[in-house]
Structures are given as C-alpha cells and as structure tokens.
Write an enzyme that holds these catalytic residues in place. Sequence first.
Site, PDB file in Angstrom:
ATOM      1  CG  HIS A 328      22.120  19.312  74.306  1.00 59.75           C
ATOM      2  ND1 HIS A 328      21.994  19.387  72.942  1.00 59.75           N
ATOM      3  CD2 HIS A 328      21.492  20.422  74.801  1.00 59.75           C
ATOM      4  CE1 HIS A 328      21.338  20.488  72.614  1.00 59.75           C
ATOM      5  NE2 HIS A 328      21.015  21.132  73.731  1.00 59.75           N
ATOM      6  CD  GLU A 329      20.467  21.214  78.257  1.00 56.82           C
ATOM      7  OE1 GLU A 329      20.817  22.405  78.145  1.00 56.82           O
ATOM      8  OE2 GLU A 329      19.538  20.728  77.587  1.00 56.82           O
ATOM      9  CG  HIS A 332      23.692  24.745  75.364  1.00 58.00           C
ATOM     10  ND1 HIS A 332      23.628  25.104  74.037  1.00 58.00           N
ATOM     11  CD2 HIS A 332      22.568  24.008  75.614  1.00 58.00           C
ATOM     12  CE1 HIS A 332      22.516  24.607  73.495  1.00 58.00           C
ATOM     13  NE2 HIS A 332      21.865  23.943  74.429  1.00 58.00           N
ATOM     14  CD  GLU A 353      19.711  24.397  71.358  1.00 59.61           C
ATOM     15  OE1 GLU A 353      19.795  23.236  71.799  1.00 59.61           O
ATOM     16  OE2 GLU A 353      19.471  25.383  72.073  1.00 59.61           O
ATOM     17  CG  HIS A 415      15.749  23.196  69.906  1.00 59.92           C
ATOM     18  ND1 HIS A 415      15.195  24.379  70.334  1.00 59.92           N
ATOM     19  CD2 HIS A 415      16.431  22.677  70.959  1.00 59.92           C
ATOM     20  CE1 HIS A 415      15.512  24.566  71.604  1.00 59.92           C
ATOM     21  NE2 HIS A 415      16.273  23.558  72.009  1.00 59.92           N
TER      22      HIS A 415
END
Length: 682
Positions: A328-329, A332, A353, A415
Amino acid sequence: MTMVLPVIPASATPAAPPAQPVSPEAAAITAADQAAAIGVDRLSKGTDEAFRRLGVTPGGAGLFYVSYERTYRGLPVIGGDAVVVADGAGRVRDTSAAETADIKVGTKPGISADRAAAVARGQLSTVDSVSSPQLVVVGGATPKLAYEVVVKGRGANLPSNLHVFVDGATGAVLDKRDDVKAEAPHATGTPASTPPAPFGSGNSFYVGNVTIDTTGSGSSYSMRDPGRSGISCGREGGSVFTGNDDAWGNGSGTDLETGCVDTLYSVQREWNMLKDWLGRNGIDGNGRGFPASVGLNDVNAYWDGSSTHFGHSQDNRRQATSMDVVGHEFGHGIFQTTPGGAGSGNENGGLNESTGDIFGALTEAYANNAKDTPDYEVGEGVNLVGQGPIRYMYNPSKVGDPNCYSSSIPSTEVHAAAGPQNHWFYLLAEGSNPGGGKPTSPTCNNSTVTGIGIQSAGKIFYNGLLKKTSSWRHNSARKATLEAALSLFPNSCTEFNAVKAAWNAVSVPPVSGEPTTCNQQPGKNDYSVSLSPSSGTVKPGESATVTVGTTTTNGTAQAIKLTATGLPSGATAKFEPESITSGGSAKLTITTAANTPNGSSKVTVNADGAEVDHTVQYDLTVGSGNPPTGCDGVEAWDANTLYVPGDEVSHNSHKWTSNWYSSGAEPGAPGSWYVWKDGGAC
C-alpha cells in the site's frame, strides 16, 4: 615523383549510411509532442500557454503514455497537466487533460514571497523548514497567480511535507496538498540487465523464513537491494541495517530488523509483480524505488513523497510491515509517479488510498505466500488498533466506509473515500459471488458481476492509471479503464463488459465520451489532423493561409467537414474544400478586417468526421506593423486580463512593461486601456 589519384566514378561513390530505424517509443514521443504543440483535442490551450513534456511510460498493447505539464508565460500551471496516448507507429490514440479555464492573469504578484512563506508556515503546528516560494498558476474554473511553498514539519499526528498554494494577490490559501499519505485515518502518534543479486536469509514475522536481496559479501552486508535501485530498509531516523553475515531478523514482532525483512520481501515481490504482470520498470516507472524505515513511534505507516515509514500496532507487539501494508505505502509512490502526480482533494485522495490497497492486494496475489495468503482485507495481519482489518475491499461498509459512489464522496475522509474503487476492483477481479471460499460482495444496484481474475483486473486498472491527470475522479477512472479494457483485450467483450458492470455496481455513472460497447475498438476508423504552418502573423486586413492535412491512422477513410472557431473580431475563415475524406487536405484562408484588433488568438480548426471528431489549434497573431513608441496609450489586447505594474508582454515584436492602467472601466474589463513602457523609453 608525382602521385596520380584514381578517379572514382560517381556510381562508385559510397552511399550514405541508411537511416537508423526509429524506436517505437521515439515514434510515440514525436507524435505526442506534435499533438501537444498544435493543441490536438483535449490539449487545447490559451495564447500564452504551452505544454512541456515530463516523461513517457510504456503501457500494454504497444501503447505509450506521454505526460505533460501546462505552462503559462513560463510558469507551471497546477491542475493543467495532460497525457497523450500514442502507439509505436507514431499515431496519437487519445488525449486527456485536467480541465482549466483559459488563463489570463498577470504574472507579477501583489504580495511578497516573504508574506507567502509566512502564510504557508502557519498551516503546520510544528515547522522544520520552509521552501523558497515559487510562482505558479493554480488552474481550474478561475485560474489565479499563486506562490507554491513546501512546509516540512508536523501536523496533529504525523510528519508533513505540505504544499501550500498562496494567492499571489490576496495572500489567501487557495489549496493544500500533503505528500504524506498515512495508512490509517486516525493515527495515535529488477531491470533485465541487472546481474543476479545475492540472496539473504530472512526470518520474518509475517511470512516465515524467506530469501531477500541484499548487498555485500564476506563479513559485510547491508539491507540495501543491489538490483532494485533505491530500495533499502533501516531504522527510523537512522541508517540502513548492516551485519557481518547475510542472515537477518529473529522472527519477533518487536524486532526492527525483522520488520525490515518483511518490508524488503514485500517490496521486492511488488517490484517483480509490476514488471512481470504490468510491464512497469520499478516503483517510479523509470527503474527506481524508494527507501523504507521501520521503528516509527506511531500506530501507523505512511508515505512522505520520497520514502516509506512503518510504525507498530497499538499493543506494540507487531511492526506494521505486513505485505499488504508495505504494498500500500509503495503504491502511493506509484500513484505519485504516474501522470498527474498525487493531485489534491478528498475524492482524488480516496482514489490514491484505494490505489495503495489495490497494489497491496496485487502484491499478495503475486507472492502467493502460504503464511500470508492473498485476500482483499487491508492490514488484517497487523491488526493495527485491535479491531481487525483497516478496510475490506469486498465490502467497505464492514468498517463504516461507503460501498457506493455518491455526491458526498468529494467531502468524505480519504481512507473512507477509497471504498467505491476498492469495491469496484474486487468485483472486477473476483465478482459478486466468486465461490471457492472467497467472500461475496454486495452490489449497489443488486446486480450480479462475474470477475475476470486479479491479474487481468490489475492490468486494466494500471493502464487506466497511466491516463491519470491531477483532476482524477471516479468518472475519469471509469472512462480510462473502459478504454484500457478495449486496448488490452481487443478481441474479447468479457473484460470490457466486466469493467462496465463493476462500475455500475458501485454507482459510478457513465461519463461523456466513454466507450459504450465492446465493439468500439480504440483506433478503429480514425484519422489525424495536421496544420502547415501551425502559426502565422498578419497585419489588419491581410490574410493567412494554412494547409489542413489529414491522415487515416486506422481502419477505413471517413468523410470530414471542416470549420473554424475562435477567430478574432472581424476575421473570417474559408476552407477549400469544406468537406474532405481523411487522407486528403484543404486550404484554410483566414482573412482579417482593417479593424481587427492587434493581438494573438488560438483559432480552433474543427474536424467533424463521420465517426470521430478532432480539433487542432492555429496560432494567429495580428499586428499593425507600427508599434506604439514612447508612452503612447495601448489598448489592452488581452481583454479581461488584469495587468499590474511590471507585467511584461510581447506585442508587435516589442517587449512592453506595464506602467499603470487608466480608463473609466474597471481594470481588466473590456474597454480598459493601459499605459505601457517600451523598453524603458519613457
């Protein structure tokens, strides 16, 4: 002794070396640059605007996605970016652009850079540094001159790299965008040419004993990837972990080195997935990644624009370094380095997100690890705050997030705003009732959706993302993914129909211009339009002539009717002939009147085809040939533009500097007059 040189017959003269073949990428870039220069279709631009190429990313189906930044009098336009899709044969296949009104603003600010910096500084509670303010134009419905200031520090709970856009006239904050993207909404505190990398032995917490790529030999090793540029892992606020052997971690949830084992394993799987499944070269698309650190003293994880940071669970028993969180990070980072950048606003943030969640799910599916089996639950292994997963992609409402798109999404926390696209992706990949132990997924329209598999869904999602602009919204993603399905799967209706059904099932409505059936294959029966020359200068009463050329780029030729709009006052346009067949050309004559005002215009040539329409822009400058001198009054040639003292413009081959304005009209209103200095002559 006299040396006699032989005479070489002309026929024996060595031939010039053959021209080197143009690569598909180079052909695509050339075509895209030409389209940007003449304002094809969505690339229309105002008289003082231009496009500057930022990069090119190869996509599926032989397409290349070329991204551009819009500029105004040399200043970057925030929210005016564009993407040109071209193929390896040098044919433009599509264009997209962030929408902005025609820009007519002065370029001299009314407030100082120091004041803008002070305004920006006040947006964070703790400030570590403030960048030098840079002049930009903030686009949109009412473009404004602004300062962009980057403030680094800390907000309420997290570090912040905050881009603040301060109105250059009033000092008001026009917009803010933070590079930091956190995992939780409520925090408490290898390219083919790379040689094989050595395999380190990792004892992870989430995925067991694994091998990871590390750097070193003998008795000196580090947790730095030798083949994936930029990828490393170390202690938060410290350096990359090192050791005297190539064995890492003890498997404990509280051990930071173990957290780095999980992080490296995960991002290395993500990198391989991007290459093998999606054809992307590294996290940033150009063969590079970003560093990671563990040990953040917070119940969170975040991306700060150039690195990832991982904290711990609320009970402090686990690092937040599970595969889906790491994916996920770094997701980004993918969103930020695809066209359009990170964007701003809650709806755009929700899509950002969701993009992180989707890349986390894709990474899990690619790794197919027995201890962290693929699923569509986000952070279930971390159990961040003791309440299970942070988000459920198959049913966002399980944690109170919206399953369906609505008019409230633009004002929904980012989110939670990830819900509709997460839900769409699950429906596209797995369907509403996939069976096999996979969860059912409710639809917003009570429909049944059949999935196409996560790898195909990932390809469609990613290729849609390559058309992203800074104004990316759900309807933009719907249109782009429908187009991607047609390009990637041209001989099948299954994928297109599934993409459409999944968007319908999460209540994202159709958007104008999107393909409606799988029979609308991209590039089918299409043509391009060119202008020669693409610009001209005439005196009032004179004419400019232009050749409008067309080329059938795909399929069969079609009838085209030509018209022109955007002509200056008193000017007329005549096409000879008015109707042509693609592959043919016409002569355009633009005739100005004696009273046509001096100035520059973007004349739009409209090509109304039987199946496809296109537009291009011709730059017309009307000049009297006798520019004012001294301190003569000069009528404003850009109506509705507010100039301020010190503004410079080019007019009739002269550089003019605004001195003051005068007239009964409001500054910038039609009929305003300005007094200008010509090169300091008065």
